[in-house]
Design a protein around this motif. Sequence first.
Motif, PDB file in Angstrom:
ATOM      1  N   GLY A  92       0.796  -1.234   0.000  1.00 34.06           N
ATOM      2  CA  GLY A  92       0.000   0.000   0.000  1.00 34.06           C
ATOM      3  C   GLY A  92       0.819   1.270   0.000  1.00 34.06           C
ATOM      4  N   HIS A  93       2.092   1.152   0.349  1.00 35.32           N
ATOM      5  CA  HIS A  93       2.942   2.347   0.412  1.00 35.32           C
ATOM      6  C   HIS A  93       4.396   1.880   0.334  1.00 35.32           C
ATOM      7  CE1 HIS A  93       4.038   6.377   2.530  1.00 35.32           C
ATOM      8  NE2 HIS A  93       5.186   5.755   2.262  1.00 35.32           N
ATOM      9  N   GLY A  94       4.935   1.880  -0.887  1.00 32.31           N
ATOM     10  CA  GLY A  94       6.328   1.490  -1.082  1.00 32.31           C
ATOM     11  C   GLY A  94       7.028   2.499  -1.973  1.00 32.31           C
ATOM     12  N   HIS A  95       8.333   2.341  -2.105  1.00 29.51           N
ATOM     13  CA  HIS A  95       9.133   3.247  -2.947  1.00 29.51           C
ATOM     14  C   HIS A  95      10.063   2.362  -3.771  1.00 29.51           C
ATOM     15  CE1 HIS A  95       7.804   6.741  -0.555  1.00 29.51           C
ATOM     16  NE2 HIS A  95       7.935   5.945   0.486  1.00 29.51           N
ATOM     17  N   ILE A  96       9.573   1.906  -4.916  1.00 37.10           N
ATOM     18  CA  ILE A  96      10.277   0.843  -5.627  1.00 37.10           C
ATOM     19  C   ILE A  96      11.640   1.299  -6.157  1.00 37.10           C
ATOM     20  CG2 ILE A  96       9.373   1.101  -8.008  1.00 37.10           C
ATOM     21  CD1 ILE A  96       8.858  -2.215  -6.718  1.00 37.10           C
ATOM     22  N   SER A 354       4.796  -1.023   3.886  1.00 36.08           N
ATOM     23  CA  SER A 354       6.116  -1.408   4.424  1.00 36.08           C
ATOM     24  C   SER A 354       7.171  -0.328   4.246  1.00 36.08           C
ATOM     25  CB  SER A 354       6.588  -2.733   3.827  1.00 36.08           C
ATOM     26  OG  SER A 354       6.947  -2.560   2.477  1.00 36.08           O
ATOM     27  N   ASP A 355       6.972   0.609   3.302  1.00 35.27           N
ATOM     28  CA  ASP A 355       7.757   1.846   3.262  1.00 35.27           C
ATOM     29  C   ASP A 355       9.263   1.632   3.261  1.00 35.27           C
ATOM     30  OD1 ASP A 355       7.870   4.579   3.062  1.00 35.27           O
ATOM     31  OD2 ASP A 355       7.777   4.943   5.214  1.00 35.27           O
ATOM     32  N   CYS A 356       9.754   0.642   2.530  1.00 31.02           N
ATOM     33  CA  CYS A 356      11.200   0.414   2.561  1.00 31.02           C
ATOM     34  C   CYS A 356      11.891   1.258   1.488  1.00 31.02           C
ATOM     35  CB  CYS A 356      11.515  -1.058   2.338  1.00 31.02           C
ATOM     36  SG  CYS A 356      13.259  -1.391   2.634  1.00 31.02           S
TER      37      CYS A 356
HETATM   38 ZN   LIG Z   1       7.152   6.456   2.413  1.00 32.40          ZN
END
Ligand SMILES: [Zn+2]
Length: 469
Positions: A92-96, A354-356
């Motif tokens: 729902g909230h990542g930074h690929i 997970s926002d990694c």
């Molecule tokens: Zn973020």
Amino acid sequence: MKQLFKVCTIAAVVAASFTTASVSAAEEAVTQILFKNVNIFNGIDNKLYKNSHVLVEGNLIKSISTKDIKVNSDAMVIDGAGRTLMPGLIEGHGHINMNGSSLADIENNRSWEELASRGVAKADMYFKNGFTSWRDAGGMATGLKKTIDAGLLNGPRIYPAGAFIGPTGSHADFRNYTTPNETVYGANSAGSRLGMTFTADGVDMIKTAARQNFMQGATQIKIMSSGGVASAFDPWQLDAYSATEIQAAVEVADAYGSYVMAHSYSKKSIMRNLENGVKTIEHGFMFDAEIAELMEEKGAYMTTNMHAFSPYLGQIEAISSSPAAARKAASAQAAFGDFVENVNKYQPKFGFHSDCVGGVDSCQKQTAYEMSISAELLGNFFTLKSLTSVNGEILALSGDVLNPYPEGKLGVVAKGAYADLLLVDGNPLEDITVIGADPQWFDAKTREAGDIKTMRIIMKDGKIYKNTL
Ligand SMILES: [Zn+2]
């Protein structure tokens, strides 16, 4: 033996269709795959629907029944033998494409091609671990999305936010201390040159930045509406954007039929975002009764990285490498004491997050741990729902016009939904580790991407990418 041969033949056809873009639509349309004898977790209900059969036709779920389903003579039949069939996982909230060891590392030490190739590896890892969709919370990703959609790389369906938008000195400001802020693009920052971040102050600049993102293929807008922990210039308590600035972003998103997601920690910032039309609150650590009420009134969602409540948080490199960030993290954790209790009490519409911002190995570990700590603090069902149906609803907020995958729902096992499915050993409602959750974080064993032995089949868009049955 005969059936095994048939399975292999069809698997070969399915595999071939990845490399042969010229397979005719008619040929693909008749592809049927039947999952027999499965227990279904549908993404919505806190139970398994036992002894069921699910027919996939093309890229969609055609029918679900406890009675036998008739199929074509050339259909592929998979005997699930009582395993669990569930929706593919959704980030729902990542930074690929943000994949250095810290924000400063990404800004200063990584060329575009290193970030891009690391992004490919990261997309591949998440996909092999069962993530079939991904909402990108900023930092490019429209190009990677197009490449995956074109069939040139394996990866999840991506809903990119493009460059995140934040004011000077905010959580989105990656410049160095002495870098001048010259234009909306912050021309002297590597992050802004790459389309990873916009430094935008005031209504006009924010509108330009949001429109530029949509022009480049964003499906929603991400604003940095409060301070953060891992960034250089901002206290997490900062209420960064004014009401009129938030309205500017919302107005542009509305014009595209889409929505704004807002990084927001403090209560003042959360309330201001909700009051001015933001649809998803990111992090939302000061969540309480009043926020719950306003969220319900506005039909808003929240996604939260639950590892923020971990005793191991300080070991994240972006935090451990900066004494200032470490101090911010400690004060934030102290201030967010009632969050878990409040979420359990008020049950907001809550997405997994997970926002990694690290590399492949660190993100694999962080995401496995995120699933585990979320289940520990909020329960297995709540976590599974957040990973599937709720995140599916959040993806659909991008609207009928911009939604790149409008044919069916995502995150559910339901008639007419996309056939993005996992077949797993065991029951994730009772044991979250069967989908790859790991109670260890930094001490977890390094494993190969996709080495989740209980995850037997991964299907996306009706095509099988993993099958260890
Ligand atoms: Zn973020």
